[in-house]
Design a protein around this motif. Structure first.
Motif, PDB file in Angstrom:
ATOM      1  N   THR A 392       0.849  -1.195   0.000  1.00 62.56           N
ATOM      2  CA  THR A 392       0.000   0.000   0.000  1.00 62.56           C
ATOM      3  C   THR A 392       0.883   1.243   0.000  1.00 62.56           C
ATOM      4  O   THR A 392       2.099   1.167   0.236  1.00 62.56           O
ATOM      5  CB  THR A 392      -0.918   0.025   1.233  1.00 62.56           C
ATOM      6  OG1 THR A 392      -0.105   0.109   2.414  1.00 62.56           O
ATOM      7  CG2 THR A 392      -1.784  -1.225   1.284  1.00 62.56           C
ATOM      8  N   LEU A 393       0.276   2.389  -0.253  1.00 63.29           N
ATOM      9  CA  LEU A 393       1.018   3.640  -0.231  1.00 63.29           C
ATOM     10  C   LEU A 393       1.590   3.896   1.157  1.00 63.29           C
ATOM     11  O   LEU A 393       2.730   4.362   1.292  1.00 63.29           O
ATOM     12  CB  LEU A 393       0.115   4.789  -0.670  1.00 63.29           C
ATOM     13  CG  LEU A 393       0.739   6.185  -0.640  1.00 63.29           C
ATOM     14  CD1 LEU A 393       1.958   6.247  -1.545  1.00 63.29           C
ATOM     15  CD2 LEU A 393      -0.296   7.233  -1.039  1.00 63.29           C
ATOM     16  N   LEU A 435      -3.845   6.299   1.618  1.00 65.40           N
ATOM     17  CA  LEU A 435      -2.726   5.555   2.201  1.00 65.40           C
ATOM     18  C   LEU A 435      -2.987   4.058   2.247  1.00 65.40           C
ATOM     19  O   LEU A 435      -2.047   3.260   2.202  1.00 65.40           O
ATOM     20  CB  LEU A 435      -2.445   6.076   3.624  1.00 65.40           C
ATOM     21  CG  LEU A 435      -1.929   7.521   3.714  1.00 65.40           C
ATOM     22  CD1 LEU A 435      -1.770   7.928   5.175  1.00 65.40           C
ATOM     23  CD2 LEU A 435      -0.611   7.673   2.978  1.00 65.40           C
ATOM     24  N   ASP A 436      -4.239   3.649   2.341  1.00 71.94           N
ATOM     25  CA  ASP A 436      -4.560   2.229   2.426  1.00 71.94           C
ATOM     26  C   ASP A 436      -4.761   1.580   1.064  1.00 71.94           C
ATOM     27  O   ASP A 436      -5.049   0.382   0.977  1.00 71.94           O
ATOM     28  CB  ASP A 436      -5.837   2.026   3.266  1.00 71.94           C
ATOM     29  CG  ASP A 436      -5.641   2.465   4.717  1.00 71.94           C
ATOM     30  OD1 ASP A 436      -4.492   2.364   5.204  1.00 71.94           O
ATOM     31  OD2 ASP A 436      -6.617   2.912   5.347  1.00 71.94           O
ATOM     32  N   ASN A 441      -3.635  -1.126  -7.533  1.00 67.55           N
ATOM     33  CA  ASN A 441      -5.053  -0.793  -7.720  1.00 67.55           C
ATOM     34  C   ASN A 441      -5.271   0.651  -8.139  1.00 67.55           C
ATOM     35  O   ASN A 441      -6.374   1.011  -8.560  1.00 67.55           O
ATOM     36  CB  ASN A 441      -5.840  -1.076  -6.437  1.00 67.55           C
ATOM     37  CG  ASN A 441      -5.914  -2.559  -6.117  1.00 67.55           C
ATOM     38  OD1 ASN A 441      -5.620  -3.395  -6.977  1.00 67.55           O
ATOM     39  ND2 ASN A 441      -6.299  -2.895  -4.901  1.00 67.55           N
ATOM     40  N   ILE A 442      -4.247   1.479  -8.013  1.00 68.58           N
ATOM     41  CA  ILE A 442      -4.377   2.882  -8.425  1.00 68.58           C
ATOM     42  C   ILE A 442      -3.495   3.165  -9.640  1.00 68.58           C
ATOM     43  O   ILE A 442      -3.086   4.300  -9.884  1.00 68.58           O
ATOM     44  CB  ILE A 442      -4.041   3.847  -7.265  1.00 68.58           C
ATOM     45  CG1 ILE A 442      -2.634   3.576  -6.707  1.00 68.58           C
ATOM     46  CG2 ILE A 442      -5.071   3.738  -6.170  1.00 68.58           C
ATOM     47  CD1 ILE A 442      -2.225   4.572  -5.618  1.00 68.58           C
TER      48      ILE A 442
END
Length: 600
Positions: A392-393, A435-436, A441-442
């Motif tokens: 994750t970020l 952040l999550d 996915n982005i």
């Protein structure tokens, strides 16, 4: 009187007229006689003419019959000639066809007795993989073919022919299929020892002087073996290995141990499998499954294992071997290896990092540093990292903290979007949020470029983030992004904001000499500079930073750029700035321009 004269002529028998009249009367009577005679059936001239006509008609009829007969005969002769010609042509074509077929069969037989070999060889001096074609007869003995291959590859005098042999080769998979040593095949022809087709791939293998050739058996299996080094957390690039389908797991370990000089007694073997339906790659341990290699690798599969390579990961560590596979370090390393992406990240100056640093946690491996570029040391650094595809970020920022030297809340991460240079488009930056959110996915994929910029991620009430661009009017790229900053809208004075910019630029290592009285803030409208902000004004909009001594003292003044054109030289001078005290006074403008001209 005329009448009397005419009467005298008829009464005078000796006159010319009387004689003429008698002659004419005689002729008339003769004609009457003949006409009367011609009407009789027995009139001889008429009978003769009829007879002649009949004979002519009979002769014409006979002549027509003769002509018809001759024509029919001629047509028959022509037809017979044509039939004979067609027969002769068909006979000749059949003979020619049979001849060509015979020649074709003979040529085919000759061709089928020859084969073209695609020959490969690693040159013993250059190490280069050479490729050539060698045409040989199928009845040639193996030593003769070896001699030709040796000569074609020009191995003499670098290596003797005694240290060479031919091997059936699969170029696409780079695997040796079957070896042909002279002590076993020297009396056999190339056609006997190989499944000879029109084209054949053969490798001319060489060995060192004190080395022995390995034996390759036909019908084996193509493997790719990648050694996992647990001490360095490295997955070594896979190398091709030839295996036997009937090997047990112990025989496979023994062979791999000999190939890579690792201990087979504590060797763990992991197979990589790809699920084409779900598009997922998985690995499973086959070290102690049992059965033959074919049963272990291809149970329930219809594919022929000989036709493709199977990737194996191996490690040899006594302590790790005792652990369950899912608890082992090998599992974490391989899982990270096949389920990771590579990112290129630009980060600001900060603590030194060791290349290939890898943090291993109970959750597995999150990030691994591949390389660090320190060319712009003190300004920025470019690093390449390998991260889990499920990161994750928030996790990425936590991993970057030791490299940047500030907490996650002290910097932001942007994705750099690159555009086609043919359309003269600049790259753009987009801040990553959420952040999550998992990076993949982005839209973050392997090869993506990210850039880290210092600055608080959370703004307080009334604060806004502002982008600062460096304006250099005499440069080709006259407006370039410099950094971001935060200001309190309606409360931040220009003079104080300039001091803030100077401090933040020092912290971020921006290569620019900044002085309070030699820098200017002004609006940025597209790529054009707008109004200038004076020291006692408040910041309330996006601004462009400009470095030059401040000349404007009042908001009623106007700043103008002047370019001098030199027609004789077909050139322009550097841009000069003038400050108009009276915005709408032409005399003031002309006077300032003349002053600049005299100064130049």
């Amino acid at each position: 009187m005329k009448i009397e004269y005419l009467r005298s002529l008829t009464s005078n028998t000796d006159s010319a007229a009387s004689k003429l009249r008698r002659g004419m009367s005689f002729e008339i009577d003769d004609c009457k006689f003949h006409l009367k005679a011609m009407t009789r059936p027995d009139y001889q001239p008429l009978v003769d003419n009829k007879r002649i006509i009949e004979k002519l008609q009979e002769r014409i009829t006979l002549t027509n019959m003769e002509l018809i007969t001759k024509r029919e005969h001629t047509e028959k002769i022509i037809k017979d000639i044509k039939d004979i010609k067609d027969l002769l042509k068909e006979t000749e074509e059949k003979r020619q066809r049979e001849k060509e077929e015979k020649i074709g069969k003979e040529m085919f037989g000759v061709r089928m007795r020859w084969t073209k070999i695609i020959l490969f060889c690693n040159h013993p001096v250059t190490g280069e993989l050479k490729q050539s074609f060698l045409k040989v007869h199928k009845d040639e003995l193996l030593p003769s073919v070896l001699d030709k291959a040796y000569e074609l590859m020009e191995l003499a005098p670098h290596i003797s022919i005694e240290r060479c042999r031919l091997v059936k080769y699969d170029y696409s998979s780079e695997v040796m299929n079957q070896s042909f040593d002279l002590d076993e095949y020297q009396y056999q022809t190339i056609g006997q020892i190989m499944s000879v087709t029109r084209y054949l791939q053969v490798f001319l293998e060489t060995r060192k002087e004190n080395e022995t050739f390995k034996k390759y058996n036909d019908g084996g299996i193509n493997l790719e073996v990648s050694v996992v080094d647990l001490s360095t957390v490295e997955v070594v690039p896979a190398e091709p290995v030839r295996g036997e389908l009937g090997w047990t797991d112990g025989e496979l370990k023994q062979h791999i141990g000999e190939e890579f000089s690792i201990n087979p007694s504590c060797m763990r073997i992991v197979v990589e499998e790809y699920n084409y339906i779900n598009n997922v790659t998985s690995v499973h341990d086959v070290s102690i499954v049992g059965g033959t290699l074919k049963e272990v690798l291809y149970r329930g599969k219809r594919a022929n294992p000989i036709n493709f390579k199977q990737l194996l990961y191996v490690s040899s560590d006594p302590a790790d071997y005792q652990k369950k596979y899912k608890d082992s370090l090998m599992y974490r390393i391989i899982d990270f290896h096949i389920n990771s992406i590579t990112l290129d990240i630009t980060i600001p100056p900060g603590p030194e990092a060791t290349p290939t640093t890898t943090n291993i946690t109970e959750r597995g491996i999150i990030m691994k540093i591949i390389s660090i570029n320190e060319e712009n040391k003190g300004k920025k650094r470019k690093i390449q990292v390998q991260v889990s595809n499920s990161i994750t970020l928030d996790q990425l920022k936590e991993e970057l903290v030791p490299l940047i030297g500030v907490p996650p809340t002290g910097f932001r991460v942007y994705e750099i979007k690159k555009y086609d240079r043919r359309y003269d488009s600049d790259d753009e930056e987009y801040e990553l949020g959420g952040l999550d959110e998992i990076l993949m996915n982005i839209g973050i994929k392997s090869g993506s470029e990210l850039i880290v910029r210092l600055g608080r991620t959370v703004l307080q009430e009334g604060e806004k983030r502002i982008k600062l661009y460096l304006l250099q009017v005499n440069n080709t790229e006259f407006c370039t992004f410099m950094m971001e900053s935060i200001y309190a809208e309606g409360y931040t004075q220009v003079r104080e904001f300039k001091r803030q910019i100077i401090e933040e630029a020092k912290e971020q290592g921006i290569d620019c000499v900044l002085e309070l009285d030699k820098m200017r803030l002004r609006d940025k409208k597209g790529v054009s500079p707008g109004r200038v902000y004076l020291h006692d004004e408040l910041i309330d909009t996006y601004s462009t930073y400009k470095y030059r001594p401040e000349k404007m003292k009042h908001y009623t003044q106007m700043q103008v750029y002047v370019i001098r054109w030199r027609p004789s030289q077909c050139s322009v001078d550097p841009i000069e700035e003038i400050i108009l005290d009276k915005r709408y006074d032409p005399k003031d403008f002309i006077g300032k321009v003349m002053f600049v001209k005299e100064k130049l």
